[in-house]
Design an enzyme around this catalytic site. Sequence first.
Site, PDB file in Angstrom:
ATOM      1  N   THR A  36       0.706  -1.160   0.139  1.00  0.00           N
ATOM      2  CA  THR A  36      -0.233   0.167   0.248  1.00  0.00           C
ATOM      3  C   THR A  36       0.917   1.227   0.366  1.00  0.00           C
ATOM      4  O   THR A  36       0.465   2.216  -0.623  1.00  0.00           O
ATOM      5  CB  THR A  36      -0.767   0.245   0.906  1.00  0.00           C
ATOM      6  N   SER A  68      32.899  -4.772   5.243  1.00  0.00           N
ATOM      7  CA  SER A  68      32.210  -6.461   6.299  1.00  0.00           C
ATOM      8  C   SER A  68      33.105  -7.268   7.037  1.00  0.00           C
ATOM      9  O   SER A  68      33.794  -7.836   6.002  1.00  0.00           O
ATOM     10  CB  SER A  68      31.077  -5.754   5.616  1.00  0.00           C
ATOM     11  N   LEU A 125      12.969  -8.668   5.627  1.00  0.00           N
ATOM     12  CA  LEU A 125      13.365  -7.498   7.244  1.00  0.00           C
ATOM     13  C   LEU A 125      13.651  -6.493   7.100  1.00  0.00           C
ATOM     14  O   LEU A 125      14.472  -5.931   7.833  1.00  0.00           O
ATOM     15  CB  LEU A 125      14.275  -8.982   8.395  1.00  0.00           C
ATOM     16  N   SER A 126      14.175  -6.207   5.500  1.00  0.00           N
ATOM     17  CA  SER A 126      14.382  -4.745   5.207  1.00  0.00           C
ATOM     18  C   SER A 126      15.928  -4.593   5.479  1.00  0.00           C
ATOM     19  O   SER A 126      16.278  -3.944   5.726  1.00  0.00           O
ATOM     20  CB  SER A 126      12.965  -3.695   5.780  1.00  0.00           C
ATOM     21  N   GLU A 160      17.974   4.050  -2.819  1.00  0.00           N
ATOM     22  CA  GLU A 160      17.366   3.183  -3.141  1.00  0.00           C
ATOM     23  C   GLU A 160      16.260   3.035  -4.226  1.00  0.00           C
ATOM     24  O   GLU A 160      16.354   1.791  -5.659  1.00  0.00           O
ATOM     25  CB  GLU A 160      16.339   1.816  -2.585  1.00  0.00           C
ATOM     26  N   ASP A 172       9.803   1.103   4.855  1.00  0.00           N
ATOM     27  CA  ASP A 172      10.298   0.329   5.832  1.00  0.00           C
ATOM     28  C   ASP A 172      11.542   1.606   6.572  1.00  0.00           C
ATOM     29  O   ASP A 172      12.284   1.469   7.167  1.00  0.00           O
ATOM     30  CB  ASP A 172      12.043  -0.569   4.469  1.00  0.00           C
ATOM     31  N   TYR A 221       8.112  -7.213  -8.533  1.00  0.00           N
ATOM     32  CA  TYR A 221       7.965  -6.088  -7.363  1.00  0.00           C
ATOM     33  C   TYR A 221       7.501  -4.732  -8.430  1.00  0.00           C
ATOM     34  O   TYR A 221       6.437  -3.851  -8.155  1.00  0.00           O
ATOM     35  CB  TYR A 221       8.741  -5.783  -6.223  1.00  0.00           C
TER      36      TYR A 221
HETATM   37  C1  GLA Z   1       9.131  -3.508   0.524  1.00  0.00           C
HETATM   38  C2  GLA Z   1       8.883  -2.703   0.260  1.00  0.00           C
HETATM   39  C3  GLA Z   1       8.310  -1.064   0.749  1.00  0.00           C
HETATM   40  C4  GLA Z   1       6.771  -1.935   0.534  1.00  0.00           C
HETATM   41  C5  GLA Z   1       6.770  -3.219   0.758  1.00  0.00           C
HETATM   42  C6  GLA Z   1       5.564  -4.294   0.792  1.00  0.00           C
HETATM   43  O1  GLA Z   1       8.954  -4.592   1.519  1.00  0.00           O
HETATM   44  O2  GLA Z   1      10.554  -2.034   0.413  1.00  0.00           O
HETATM   45  O3  GLA Z   1       8.392  -0.074   0.087  1.00  0.00           O
HETATM   46  O4  GLA Z   1       6.374  -1.425  -0.647  1.00  0.00           O
HETATM   47  O5  GLA Z   1       7.430  -4.465   0.402  1.00  0.00           O
HETATM   48  O6  GLA Z   1       4.486  -3.687   1.799  1.00  0.00           O
END
Ligand code: GLA
Length: 385
Positions: A36, A68, A125-126, A160, A172, A221
């Site tokens: 969303t 790293s 998990l970003s 990004e 995220d 995506y």
């Molecule tokens: C990834 C993207 C977010 C979001 C989600 C889906 O985590 O980085 O910006 O779009 O997918 O909700």
Amino acid sequence: MPLNSGELAKRFEKRFADHPRIFRAPGRVNLIGEHTDYNDGFVMPAAVAFSTYVAIAKRLDHKLLIHSEEIPGSFEFDIDHLPEQRPGAWCDYVLGVAAVLHQRGHKPHGANLLVHGEVPIGAGLSSSAALEVASALALMSVADRQLPLPDVAQLCRQAENSFVGARVGIMDQFVSCMGRAGHALLLDCRSLEFQPVPIPAGVRLVVCNTMVKHDLASGAYNTRREECEESVKYFQKWSPTVRALRDVSAELLERHVRELPATIAKRAIHVVRENQRTLDAAHALTVSDLDRMKKLMRDSHASLRDLYEVSCRELDIMVDAAEGLPGYCGGRMTGGGFGGCTVNLVREEHAADFTQTIAELYRQRTGINPDVYLCTAEDGAGEIT
Ligand code: GLA
């Protein structure tokens, strides 16, 4: 592997013969509001304890050294001639941030960076947002710059989008910057207004990693984004004030959904209803209505599986495995999808048993050994002193 900041400082001193400042940025789980954010809608993520750490100290020359000890590859760049194209390695996230800072008039200073990441990579998990945000804070510190954290989130997202090439939304990076311990954030991704939503007392977050890797930069995506954009063009014909799917009401959707191509219709239905579910979930959590929360999370997962089509067999198995376990208060896939993790709300007294049972059930049904993490919601990014 968890590492304390003293140990990271020691390793930095050993490698670069200098004393660093250390910045930390967390990964996240999203409780609800999936796909969303890039539709100007609502999300409700929480920062978790997995973090990325960037230790940094100035150099006297114009070099940027990025190293790293866990992720292979050491990189050296000239800050006056940063690459315009991404090298195609993990340093892309650091470089992207340096490039965007530069574009915005904050020229980076030569520096040595030692990166230590604890956010599982490719698990949804970003880990990328955590690396971007920690790098941004670190790079700004050596250039003697400061920006408000919401601006840091926006510049990391831009890095990004434009440098790494993943057209992600703001969720995220925003929660990595602004997360609050014990709370999820209800974020309006258009205005960036947000409201902390308490996770009810006695409820833990259990994050279950299917161990199926997802890769956001891989086309699916971006394709979903394009499908949403296409749906907006249709709705604009019927209602010219629509700027994004966020502006499509349930009534407008209902009136015209049969005129949309089938795939586009499914995407739009998911987003319009998911926005409403997210607002409802914020209310449900605030009043500790966990039955309602469970239903909303269940509906969200079904919609991601059947309408948005971003789940996968392993995620569905993990979500089904949780149903009916003692203490379970709701769960769903979290993040972009196609693998990665599920997030579950579980009553504290059952959380330890839940982690064991769900791992066992998943192993039996898939033959894969999952990682299961017992988490709490944590504070967002900052310097470690
Ligand atoms: C990834 C993207 C977010 C979001 C989600 C889906 O985590 O980085 O910006 O779009 O997918 O909700």
